[in-house]
Write a protein that holds these residues in place. Structure first.
Motif, PDB file in Angstrom:
ATOM      1  N   ARG A  97       0.842  -1.188   0.000  1.00 50.27           N
ATOM      2  CA  ARG A  97       0.000   0.000   0.000  1.00 50.27           C
ATOM      3  C   ARG A  97       0.883   1.245   0.000  1.00 50.27           C
ATOM      4  NH1 ARG A  97      -2.540  -3.115   4.121  1.00 50.27           N
ATOM      5  NH2 ARG A  97      -1.288  -2.016   5.643  1.00 50.27           N
ATOM      6  N   SER A  98       0.368   2.292  -0.598  1.00 48.69           N
ATOM      7  CA  SER A  98       1.073   3.562  -0.496  1.00 48.69           C
ATOM      8  C   SER A  98       0.581   4.307   0.739  1.00 48.69           C
ATOM      9  CB  SER A  98       0.840   4.410  -1.746  1.00 48.69           C
ATOM     10  OG  SER A  98      -0.530   4.737  -1.871  1.00 48.69           O
ATOM     11  N   MET A  99       1.472   5.054   1.365  1.00 46.89           N
ATOM     12  CA  MET A  99       1.108   5.811   2.550  1.00 46.89           C
ATOM     13  C   MET A  99       1.994   7.052   2.615  1.00 46.89           C
ATOM     14  SD  MET A  99       1.332   4.747   6.556  1.00 46.89           S
ATOM     15  CE  MET A  99       3.099   4.967   6.492  1.00 46.89           C
ATOM     16  N   VAL A 100       1.400   8.171   2.958  1.00 41.97           N
ATOM     17  CA  VAL A 100       2.115   9.435   3.048  1.00 41.97           C
ATOM     18  C   VAL A 100       2.583   9.649   4.483  1.00 41.97           C
ATOM     19  CG1 VAL A 100       1.866  11.945   2.907  1.00 41.97           C
ATOM     20  CG2 VAL A 100       0.897  10.489   1.123  1.00 41.97           C
ATOM     21  N   ILE A 101       3.835  10.064   4.640  1.00 47.00           N
ATOM     22  CA  ILE A 101       4.357  10.423   5.965  1.00 47.00           C
ATOM     23  C   ILE A 101       4.566  11.931   6.015  1.00 47.00           C
ATOM     24  CG2 ILE A 101       6.382  10.304   7.465  1.00 47.00           C
ATOM     25  CD1 ILE A 101       6.639   7.398   6.883  1.00 47.00           C
ATOM     26  N   GLY A 102       3.915  12.559   6.968  1.00 53.33           N
ATOM     27  CA  GLY A 102       4.045  13.995   7.159  1.00 53.33           C
ATOM     28  C   GLY A 102       4.648  14.306   8.508  1.00 53.33           C
ATOM     29  N   VAL A 103       5.462  15.343   8.566  1.00 54.01           N
ATOM     30  CA  VAL A 103       6.072  15.780   9.827  1.00 54.01           C
ATOM     31  C   VAL A 103       5.802  17.274   9.997  1.00 54.01           C
ATOM     32  CG1 VAL A 103       8.237  16.142  11.073  1.00 54.01           C
ATOM     33  CG2 VAL A 103       7.841  13.993   9.854  1.00 54.01           C
ATOM     34  N   ASP A 104       5.286  17.620  11.153  1.00 53.94           N
ATOM     35  CA  ASP A 104       4.942  18.995  11.497  1.00 53.94           C
ATOM     36  C   ASP A 104       5.913  19.492  12.570  1.00 53.94           C
ATOM     37  OD1 ASP A 104       3.599  21.393  11.717  1.00 53.94           O
ATOM     38  OD2 ASP A 104       1.961  20.579  12.934  1.00 53.94           O
ATOM     39  N   LEU A 105       6.501  20.654  12.352  1.00 55.49           N
ATOM     40  CA  LEU A 105       7.489  21.180  13.298  1.00 55.49           C
ATOM     41  C   LEU A 105       6.877  22.167  14.284  1.00 55.49           C
ATOM     42  CD1 LEU A 105      10.689  21.777  11.116  1.00 55.49           C
ATOM     43  CD2 LEU A 105       9.874  19.680  12.214  1.00 55.49           C
ATOM     44  N   ASN A 106       7.419  22.153  15.489  1.00 57.03           N
ATOM     45  CA  ASN A 106       7.113  23.135  16.528  1.00 57.03           C
ATOM     46  C   ASN A 106       8.212  22.991  17.574  1.00 57.03           C
ATOM     47  OD1 ASN A 106       5.944  25.029  18.205  1.00 57.03           O
ATOM     48  ND2 ASN A 106       3.885  24.135  18.083  1.00 57.03           N
ATOM     49  N   GLY A 107       8.422  24.025  18.353  1.00 60.44           N
ATOM     50  CA  GLY A 107       9.442  23.944  19.379  1.00 60.44           C
ATOM     51  C   GLY A 107      10.853  23.930  18.838  1.00 60.44           C
TER      52      GLY A 107
END
Length: 355
Positions: free
Chosen positions: A144-154
């Motif tokens: 399966r395809s799957m998207v990995i997202g990373v959100d920054l803070n700190g």
């Protein structure tokens, strides 16, 4: 905020108007046995997110953040990491392994990871290895395809080298990276006085564009840059093979695979008619963009309708527009994801903010 925004967007209605009970968003975090942890669980559940994957640590307290808003509109961030300070990669991966049957019932479209700079045990090489393991587990070894997202803070500007070391080794595993202008400045290799000209088309500093190019060269597929009331800037890697890697062997991939390498677009924010509460606006933007990029598959798109980077960015701006309006931010009167996408298809958009 990302999880609750997604859960509210994905709430569907049955023909008789009653909301269905199916949970499409699963939260994996760590809390303590305290008031903060209980409040967080209730917050997720009210929005319609599943808390089955939440870990409770009887020996620690739930992480707490205080966000002061200053007169100039900027915000600070004071954090007691508490149980986040010891949140280990092995704990996260074991929790996924223990719930593989759940993942098989609802194959995930995306894995969204928030705030590595506030998770000391999930930085640098550890972050890279964790994301790679998650992709392998949840994509069923590429079936399966799957998207990995990373959100920054700190992202701490007082130690720029540490901030870079926490993120840069993992860039090759990140499909969508979300950050703001201040965070780019901390992660930049250039000084504030070096090539500080404003790009005539995009209206952002050339140094930011150079840093985004570095993110792409290190393997990041898409950069989503929050610009506050100015909207957002979206940059697609110029490396076509990186986008092709988002494909799968058996199940159709997300819209991102068909995006044109090297595309860069600006998308405006939308004017809010009522009272504004911008807390969580960046989380909402990130949630909306990742949902559009991962959930409108190529098989669902007609030849005349494609989820392009601009469409995904516009969808994200609409999600943030709803989240920043006090009348709709908590779900009451909030349009569903399908309804927002229909607004884009019909060209029925709110007034854009002009900056």
């Amino acid at each position: 905020m990302t999880a609750t925004t997604l859960a509210l967007l994905l709430r569907s209605s049955s023909p008789d108007g009653e909301e269905e009970e199916e949970e499409q968003v699963h939260v994996l975090t760590k809390i303590g046995p305290d008031f903060g942890g209980g409040t967080l669980l209730e917050f997720y559940r009210r929005a319609g997110a599943s808390t089955q994957l939440v870990l409770e640590d009887d020996t620690s307290r739930t992480s707490m953040a205080v966000l002061p808003v200053f007169k100039d509109g900027k915000r600070g961030c004071f954090v007691n990491l508490a149980c986040n300070d010891g949140f280990e990669v092995d704990e996260l991966l074991t929790q996924l392994d223990d719930n593989i049957p759940l993942m098989e019932q609802q194959p995930p479209r995306a894995f969204l990871f928030g705030y590595p700079h506030l998770l000391p045990k999930m930085q640098g090489v550890a972050l890279r290895n964790m994301l790679a393991s998650v992709r392998q587990k949840l994509s069923n070894n590429g079936v399966r395809s799957m998207v990995i997202g990373v959100d920054l803070n700190g992202v701490d500007g007082s130690d720029k080298e540490a901030a870079k070391a926490a993120l840069f080794p993992a860039l090759g595993e990140i499909d969508i990276l979300h950050l703001n202008e201040d965070e780019v400045a901390v992660l930049s290799f250039t000084t504030s006085d070096e090539n500080n000209d404003i790009h005539p088309e995009y209206g952002i500093r050339e140094t930011i564009l150079h840093q985004i190019t570095y993110f792409h060269d290190r393997g990041c597929a898409v950069v989503l840059l929050s610009l506050g009331s100015k909207g957002s800037f979206i940059s697609i890697t110029p490396h076509g093979e990186r986008l092709q890697n988002l494909s799968s062997t058996q199940i159709p991939c997300s819209a991102m695979k068909d995006w044109i390498p090297g595309t860069q677009v600006c998308v405006p924010a939308f004017k809010i008619s009522g009272e504004v509460n911008a807390n969580g606006a960046g989380d909402a933007l990130f949630a909306g963009f990742c949902l559009a990029a991962s959930s409108w598959m190529a098989t669902k798109q007609r030849d005349e309708w494609r989820v392009t980077p601009h469409v995904a960015g516009t969808f994200a701006s609409l999600v943030a527009w709803q989240r920043c309006d006090t009348k709709t931010r908590d779900g009451l009167g909030m349009k569903s994801a399908d309804a927002l996408m229909d607004m884009i298809k019909c060209g029925n958009l709110p007034e854009a903010l002009m900056c």
